[in-house]
Design a protein around this motif. Structure first.
Motif, short mmCIF file in Angstrom:
data_model
loop_
_atom_site.label_atom_id
_atom_site.label_comp_id
_atom_site.label_asym_id
_atom_site.label_seq_id
_atom_site.Cartn_x
_atom_site.Cartn_y
_atom_site.Cartn_z
N PHE A 15 6.70 13.69 -6.28
CA PHE A 15 6.05 12.44 -5.91
C PHE A 15 4.64 12.69 -5.37
CE2 PHE A 15 10.62 11.44 -5.71
CZ PHE A 15 10.66 10.44 -6.66
N ASN A 16 3.73 12.95 -6.31
CA ASN A 16 2.31 13.13 -6.00
C ASN A 16 2.06 14.27 -5.03
OD1 ASN A 16 0.57 11.66 -7.56
ND2 ASN A 16 -0.05 10.26 -5.96
N GLY A 17 2.89 15.33 -5.15
CA GLY A 17 2.69 16.51 -4.33
C GLY A 17 3.27 16.42 -2.93
N ILE A 18 4.01 15.34 -2.66
CA ILE A 18 4.60 15.12 -1.33
C ILE A 18 6.09 15.42 -1.40
CG2 ILE A 18 5.04 13.39 0.46
CD1 ILE A 18 2.62 11.84 -0.72
N PRO A 19 6.64 16.16 -0.42
CA PRO A 19 8.08 16.39 -0.41
C PRO A 19 8.85 15.08 -0.50
CG PRO A 19 7.03 17.79 1.22
CD PRO A 19 5.96 16.85 0.70
N THR A 20 9.92 15.09 -1.27
CA THR A 20 10.68 13.86 -1.53
C THR A 20 11.22 13.25 -0.25
OG1 THR A 20 11.33 14.68 -3.70
CG2 THR A 20 12.64 12.88 -2.78
N GLN A 21 10.98 11.95 -0.11
CA GLN A 21 11.50 11.18 1.02
C GLN A 21 12.61 10.26 0.51
OE1 GLN A 21 10.26 11.73 4.12
NE2 GLN A 21 8.79 13.20 3.26
N HIS A 22 13.75 10.26 1.17
CA HIS A 22 14.90 9.48 0.72
C HIS A 22 15.11 8.20 1.52
CE1 HIS A 22 15.71 13.55 -0.81
NE2 HIS A 22 16.39 12.96 -1.76
N GLY B 235 0.78 -1.23 0.00
CA GLY B 235 0.00 0.00 0.00
C GLY B 235 0.82 1.28 0.00
N LYS B 236 2.13 1.17 -0.04
CA LYS B 236 2.97 2.35 0.07
C LYS B 236 3.30 2.95 -1.30
CE LYS B 236 4.97 1.42 4.57
NZ LYS B 236 6.18 1.45 5.41
N TYR B 237 3.43 4.28 -1.31
CA TYR B 237 3.87 5.04 -2.49
C TYR B 237 5.32 5.40 -2.24
CZ TYR B 237 3.63 8.44 -6.32
OH TYR B 237 3.82 9.14 -7.48
N ILE B 238 6.23 4.71 -2.89
CA ILE B 238 7.66 4.81 -2.62
C ILE B 238 8.31 5.77 -3.60
CG2 ILE B 238 9.82 3.51 -2.41
CD1 ILE B 238 7.84 1.00 -2.04
N HIS B 239 9.16 6.64 -3.10
CA HIS B 239 9.84 7.63 -3.92
C HIS B 239 11.13 7.03 -4.48
CE1 HIS B 239 7.77 11.09 -1.48
NE2 HIS B 239 6.93 10.15 -1.88
N GLY B 240 11.18 6.84 -5.79
CA GLY B 240 12.35 6.26 -6.43
C GLY B 240 13.38 7.34 -6.73
N VAL B 241 14.22 7.63 -5.77
CA VAL B 241 15.17 8.74 -5.89
C VAL B 241 16.55 8.29 -5.43
CG1 VAL B 241 14.48 9.59 -3.60
CG2 VAL B 241 15.65 11.13 -5.18
N SER B 242 17.58 8.71 -6.18
CA SER B 242 18.96 8.42 -5.79
C SER B 242 19.54 9.56 -4.96
CB SER B 242 19.83 8.19 -7.03
OG SER B 242 19.36 7.08 -7.77
N GLU B 243 19.43 10.79 -5.48
CA GLU B 243 19.87 11.98 -4.75
C GLU B 243 19.13 13.19 -5.29
OE1 GLU B 243 24.00 14.26 -3.42
OE2 GLU B 243 23.98 13.19 -5.33
N SER B 244 18.77 14.10 -4.40
CA SER B 244 18.10 15.33 -4.81
C SER B 244 19.11 16.47 -4.90
CB SER B 244 16.99 15.69 -3.82
OG SER B 244 15.94 14.76 -3.89
N SER B 245 18.86 17.36 -5.87
CA SER B 245 19.77 18.48 -6.10
C SER B 245 19.07 19.47 -7.01
CB SER B 245 21.06 17.98 -6.74
OG SER B 245 21.90 19.05 -7.13
N SER B 246 19.61 20.67 -7.11
CA SER B 246 19.11 21.63 -8.10
C SER B 246 19.71 21.32 -9.47
CB SER B 246 19.49 23.06 -7.70
OG SER B 246 20.90 23.22 -7.76
N PHE B 247 19.09 21.82 -10.52
CA PHE B 247 19.65 21.67 -11.86
C PHE B 247 21.03 22.33 -11.94
CE2 PHE B 247 15.05 21.48 -13.37
CZ PHE B 247 15.07 20.11 -13.58
N SER B 248 21.15 23.50 -11.32
CA SER B 248 22.42 24.21 -11.35
C SER B 248 23.52 23.42 -10.67
CB SER B 248 22.26 25.58 -10.68
OG SER B 248 23.49 26.28 -10.66
#
Length: 333
Positions: free
Chosen positions: A291-298, A230-243
């Motif tokens: 991720f569906n309007g939710i702040p990214t969880q790592h 039932g979980k919505y899992i955030h498939g993320v390696s690392e978050s960063s700005s484009f710059s």
């Protein structure tokens, strides 16, 4: 914990010749507790043969034909689903929708007795923006996820949404559209990433090393599907700005790179142009929370990566999701 049984648990993979699906197939194939069966319409194609040459089973089936899926799904314990949203009939809306295919796949899986499903989803654009930013691929994938979760036909269902592919930097479908980074120099000699901003402040883009990490995230869920039900899992390696992403690339490779903000994008065709600009419209509407309007969880991604790495017998160096620096050292040098 590692899945265990007298015989390997069979997992069917839909989309196994693509970026996400092949990552899933290769990761699971490293674990003798699982047996991977990649379902493909063309088992003779070069992408499918790459899978077969790795020792992974191929099963030929048309995703529109339940009778063929019944044979392909026979004996399977789990199912991973990623449908190619770029197929012309979906993108151009000239045939049955991706949602219709998703329902056929899930109904066939349930009829075959598959108990555990993981779906590669996208944000529910229309729902999240009260109809102001409809996006066909996003809305259909979100609707497939909702159907899987609510149909009551499976023991467990998990949604594993993929972030922004780092591989897009080397994909001809995107490099020209996004300014040329990291393949085509601009008139000033820079490898430029030119896009609108993500829509959050400070800017944070959930980057994903699809080949290296996404398959391990899925692998981790299949090791203990009840824990992720039932979980919505955030498939993320690392978050960063484009710059910052382009700064890291420049530091790692020694090649001149930069980020340039633009108002809109031009892709190779009008359908892709509408989609990529729609993506940024959506991100601004939901303040960059991909991720569906939710702040990214790592943390979930880190847990899943660690579990899969242990199950695959990898060294401690493979436990963490790949960083931007690690990705560019591996693929851009």
């Amino acid at each position: 914990m590692m899945a265990s049984s007298d015989s390997p648990k069979k997992i069917a993979v839909i989309g196994g010749t693509g970026n996400l699906g092949s990552s899933v197939a290769f990761s699971l194939h490293d674990n003798t507790s699982f047996h991977v069966r990649v379902i493909t319409r063309d088992a003779s194609g070069p992408k499918a043969q790459r899978i077969a040459n790795a020792g992974i089973e191929l099963a030929q089936a048309d995703a529109w034909k339940p009778e063929e899926l019944a044979t392909a799904f026979a004996g399977c314990w789990g199912l991973f689903v990623n449908i190619d949203s770029d197929a012309p009939n979906f993108k151009q809306q000239i045939g049955p929708s991706e949602l219709e295919m998703g329902k056929i796949l899930l109904d066939a899986a349930a009829a075959a007795g598959i108990g555990h499903v993981i779906h590669a989803s996208l944000p529910a654009a229309t729902e999240l923006t009260n109809g102001s930013v409809p996006l066909v691929a996003f809305d259909d994938k979100a609707a497939i996820s909702k159907y899987a979760l609510q149909c009551g036909k499976f023991k467990t269902v998990s949604i594993l949404s993929a972030g922004w592919f780092l591989e897009n930097a080397f994909d001809p479908k995107y490099t020209a559209s996004f300014g040329g980074f990291a393949m085509i120099k601009d008139a000033d000699g820079y490898l430029t990433w030119a896009t609108p901003r993500m829509g959050n402040d400070p800017e944070s883009v959930p980057f994903l090393a699809a080949a290296d990490d996404y398959g391990d995230f899925v692998h981790g869920v299949f090791l203990d599907p009840e824990a992720w039900n039932g979980k919505y899992i955030h498939g993320v390696s690392e978050s960063s700005s484009f710059s910052n992403m382009t700064d890291i690339f420049e530091r790692v490779t020694g090649k001149k790179a930069r980020y340039r903000e633009v108002e809109s994008l031009q892709a190779p065709d009008k359908f892709k142009t509408k989609e990529v600009n729609g993506l940024f419209d959506l991100m601004h509407a939901i303040k960059g929370n991909f991720f569906n309007g939710i702040p990214t969880q790592h943390e979930d991604a880190k847990k899943l990566k660690a579990a899969a790495s242990q199950a695959r017998g990898k060294s401690s160096e493979a436990v963490e999701p790949l960083t931007l620096e690690g990705f560019f050292r591996k693929y851009a040098m």
